[in-house]
Scaffold this active site. Structure first.
Site, short mmCIF file in Angstrom:
data_model
loop_
_atom_site.label_atom_id
_atom_site.label_comp_id
_atom_site.label_asym_id
_atom_site.label_seq_id
_atom_site.Cartn_x
_atom_site.Cartn_y
_atom_site.Cartn_z
N TYR A 18 9.11 1.86 -10.45
CA TYR A 18 8.19 1.00 -9.69
C TYR A 18 6.88 0.72 -10.42
CZ TYR A 18 11.35 2.02 -5.85
OH TYR A 18 12.46 2.14 -5.06
N HIS A 23 4.12 -4.54 -6.28
CA HIS A 23 3.68 -3.69 -5.17
C HIS A 23 2.76 -2.56 -5.65
CE1 HIS A 23 4.20 -3.79 -0.95
NE2 HIS A 23 5.22 -2.98 -0.80
N ASN A 71 5.43 2.89 2.63
CA ASN A 71 5.44 2.87 4.10
C ASN A 71 4.96 4.17 4.74
OD1 ASN A 71 7.67 4.36 3.44
ND2 ASN A 71 9.11 3.23 4.74
N ASN A 117 3.35 -2.80 4.90
CA ASN A 117 3.76 -1.51 5.46
C ASN A 117 2.80 -0.37 5.13
OD1 ASN A 117 6.03 -2.49 6.80
ND2 ASN A 117 7.29 -2.32 4.96
#
EC number: 3.1.1.29
Length: 192
Positions: A18, A23, A71, A117
């Site tokens: 990631y 994000h 989240n 989120n």
């Protein structure tokens, strides 16, 4: 005079896969801020994230990169805030924002979560939306069905450059934000 902001949180997802995704723009910002302030991150299990302490002339500022996945970011934010008795209005959360064109920046206190989120969980765990947000525009794929894939993929070279430029510009506003000069910071950040 002490700093108005006592904690800066960068949102992202942990793990190599990631690291370079849209994000994780909040993590990119925090890495640059830590480097600028010569602060080093270390894993802190009790705070559910990587934590650095920056010792500045007007007091310490805590830097936090939650390792809980997006989240559940609120778990980390609430743990550090409660331990160090940091109020929500002394927290700055830096995150990617779909609803802002790539490379643009918005700064505000409070507001909705815009479907983000990480912000939803922070608001739930703090019990309020009254914390500062530095929103780094990543653009929108144009179709809401493409959003998940979009935020979890690497930006194009041009978009990455625009996001990096936004991070660099945002860093210039941090002294005003820390000092509580939010109008000045907003004017600077919202200008082209």
């Amino acid at each position: 005079m002490s700093n108005t902001i006592k904690m800066v949180v960068g949102l992202g997802n942990p793990g190599k896969e990631y690291e370079q995704t849209r994000h994780n723009a909040g993590f990119w910002f925090l890495d640059e801020l830590a480097w600028k302030w010569k602060a080093s991150f270390k894993e802190e299990k009790k705070f559910f994230g990587e934590v650095a302490r920056a010792t500045l002339p007007d007091g310490d500022v805590w830097l936090l990169k939650p390792t809980t996945f997006m989240n559940r970011s609120g778990q980390a934010v609430a743990a550090l805030a409660q331990f160090y008795k940091i109020k929500p209005e002394e927290i700055l959360v830096v995150h990617d924002e779909l609803d802002i064109p790539c490379g643009r920046i918005k700064f505000k206190l409070g507001g909705g979560n815009g479907g983000h989120n990480g912000l939803k969980d922070i608001q739930a765990k703090l019990g309020t939306a009254d914390y500062y947000r530095l929103r780094l525009g990543i653009g929108h794929p144009g179709d809401r069905n493409l959003v998940v894939g979009y935020v979890l993929n690497k930006p194009s070279t041009e978009h990455r450059r625009q996001i990096d430029d936004a991070v660099a510009k945002s860093l210039q506003a941090i002294p005003d934000i820390l000092a509580g000069k939010c109008e000045e910071a907003t004017r600077f950040l919202h200008s082209k």
